[in-house]
Write an enzyme that holds these catalytic residues in place. Structure first.
Site, mmCIF file in Angstrom:
data_model
loop_
_atom_site.group_PDB
_atom_site.id
_atom_site.type_symbol
_atom_site.label_atom_id
_atom_site.label_comp_id
_atom_site.label_asym_id
_atom_site.label_seq_id
_atom_site.Cartn_x
_atom_site.Cartn_y
_atom_site.Cartn_z
ATOM 1 N N LYS A 100 0.380 -3.520 5.049
ATOM 2 C CA LYS A 100 -0.492 -4.293 4.175
ATOM 3 C C LYS A 100 0.270 -5.032 3.070
ATOM 4 C CE LYS A 100 -4.416 -2.910 2.796
ATOM 5 N NZ LYS A 100 -5.414 -2.159 2.017
ATOM 6 N N ASN A 115 -1.473 -6.414 -0.217
ATOM 7 C CA ASN A 115 -2.727 -6.624 -0.928
ATOM 8 C C ASN A 115 -2.626 -7.791 -1.909
ATOM 9 O OD1 ASN A 115 -3.819 -4.319 0.334
ATOM 10 N ND2 ASN A 115 -2.898 -2.989 -1.210
ATOM 11 N N ARG A 171 -23.662 -14.979 -45.920
ATOM 12 C CA ARG A 171 -22.579 -14.088 -45.505
ATOM 13 C C ARG A 171 -23.159 -13.036 -44.583
ATOM 14 N NH1 ARG A 171 -17.875 -13.261 -48.213
ATOM 15 N NH2 ARG A 171 -18.234 -15.385 -48.904
ATOM 16 N N SER A 182 0.838 -1.191 0.000
ATOM 17 C CA SER A 182 0.000 0.000 0.000
ATOM 18 C C SER A 182 0.876 1.244 0.000
ATOM 19 C CB SER A 182 -0.914 0.003 1.235
ATOM 20 O OG SER A 182 -1.531 1.268 1.404
#
Length: 462
Positions: free
Chosen positions: A282, A284, A315, A276
């Protein structure tokens, strides 16, 4: 951010796989168009449909020609596809007698669709390799952690004890099925597109099917019973397969995110990433998040591919172009998801001690089912359940282990209960054989080689 992050020099590392991305560059696309045109001329020369001299000149030119991409872009604005402009550049470079034999009896969609099949074949070769790498790692984790105890969770609540090995085996089994589906898909997908202007091969009179079969063999493909200009079910099948792989990887990634939550802490992505900018504590689960993003995007693109298959008569109009917008992107996103999953599993940190601590912190609540069955030796089933229900709040409040709380309530009636069997390690049911079955099935599928045709090396065709 660019319109398509997968094509970005900055974001491409997140949303594409380099080998797959390289297969869909402008240069690679034009090379495949040239490859198909050259193969068509080569087989028509061998069949006596065009002069051998013309076939040789066309084949040689398509192998060495460097087109003007700027002129191809201008042609795209007019024709919607680059083939006409490419032919316009090729013809002046050919001897005069050979110019009318270039692209003989074909229509633009024949060349584009066949080139797209060749691209898909190369891309799926990369995806197969990545899928096997993921499968191999999951098989290793299944066996290495066959006895690593952890909480099993249903509706996001702790339910029964399981092992991390069983969880990994659960991630593995869809990988096995995707390999099986890919083998089946390849038999239907790797086919040549050759139908001429309206799917009748009328320009080649009675030699059309001969050319279709020979062209398919030249490119290592098969020839379908009828042209598939507006029958796009195999393209949808490819898109569905890609979405299915993404969904399975997304399930794995979602589990990883949940297991890595701070309050759970049973795995870490590893590799030191996911920091972070303001909270240094942290880590993540970024890799898992990207896998989920790729899976979710493919699920949305699948709907567009499904709708694009409703095409008109012999087509279609716009459905073809929708495939160009979606299928290459889906191949790239699946490649990215697989590569990220491989890296995630390679660096995964399994927190076995934290898993065990989380089991112990439940105070025996995950043994409620096993306890209920054990008590039937001395009590009717409903009375046993009622006794356990009364003890659960006490265990939740930290007043004791569920098994011990119930044992105290039974008194001498509990002498006939096998209390020693009421531990998390001894209530894992068929966990061990389930893991073995999953790993054995994967290895059996892994050893099954693809059955689609391989192309003869170009030097043998000259």
């Amino acid at each position: 951010m660019p319109l398509t992050p997968a094509d970005s020099a900055l974001f491409g590392t997140l949303f594409s796989q380099p080998e797959v991305a390289a297969l869909f560059s402008d240069e690679a696309y034009v090379r495949r168009l040239l490859e198909v045109e050259g193969a068509l001329a080569a087989v028509q020369g061998r069949l006596g449909i065009i002069p051998p001299e013309s076939a040789g000149a066309i084949l040689q030119l398509t192998r060495t020609f460097s087109p003007d991409l700027g002129q191809l872009r201008e042609g795209l604005l007019t024709d919607g596809v680059p083939v006409s402009a490419l032919l316009g550049q090729l013809r002046p470079a050919l001897p005069a007698p050979a110019r009318d034999h270039l692209h003989f009896g074909a229509t633009t969609q024949d060349i584009v669709d066949t080139a797209s099949v060749l691209a898909a074949r190369e891309a799926l070769g990369v995806l197969r390799r990545e899928l096997l790498a993921v499968g191999d790692r999951l098989a290793e984790l299944s066996q290495a952690h066959a006895g690593t105890l952890m909480p099993g969770r249903t509706h996001s609540q702790q339910a029964l004890p399981v092992t991390f090995g069983l969880k990994a085996a659960g991630w593995l089994t869809p990988i096995t099925r995707h390999l099986e589906r890919l083998r089946e898909l390849e038999g239907r997908l790797y086919v040549v597109s050759f139908g001429g202007a309206a799917g009748t091969l009328a320009a080649l009179e009675d030699r059309g099917l001969d050319v279709a079969e020979a062209l398919a063999a030249e490119l290592g493909l098969s020839a379908p019973p009828t042209p598939w200009h507006t029958q796009r079910d195999t393209i949808l099948e490819l898109a569905a397969w890609l979405t299915g792989v993404g969904t399975s990887l997304g399930k794995l990634a979602q589990d990883m995110i949940l297991l890595a939550q701070s309050e759970v802490g049973e795995v870490r992505e590893g590799g030191g990433g996911g920091g972070s900018s303001t909270m240094p504590q942290k880590q993540n689960p970024i890799t898992s998040e990207v896998i989920l993003a790729a899976a979710s995007t493919n699920a949305g693109l699948l709907a567009a591919v499904a709708r694009s298959g409703v095409q008109e008569h012999e087509r279609g109009t716009h459905g073809w172009q929708v495939e160009w917008l979606t299928v290459p992107q889906m191949l790239g996103l699946t490649g990215a998801a697989l590569a990220h999953t491989r890296r995630l599993l390679g660096a995964l940190e399994v927190q076995a001690q934290r898993m065990r601590e989380n089991v112990q912190a439940s105070h025996g609540l995950m043994l409620a089912e096993a306890l209920s069955f054990a008590l039937t030796a001395v009590l009717p089933r409903e009375e046993a359940k009622a006794l356990i229900r009364d003890a659960v709040p006490q265990a939740l409040a930290g007043k004791g282990h569920l098994v011990e709380l119930v044992r105290e309530q039974l008194g001498h009636l509990g002498d006939r209960v096998d209390w020693a069997a009421l531990t998390e390690e001894r209530t894992l049911g068929a966990t061990a054989p389930l893991i073995s079955r999953a790993v054995e099935q994967y290895h059996g599928t892994r050893l099954h080689r693809p059955t689609h045709r391989q192309r003869t090396p170009p030097e043998e065709n000259s």
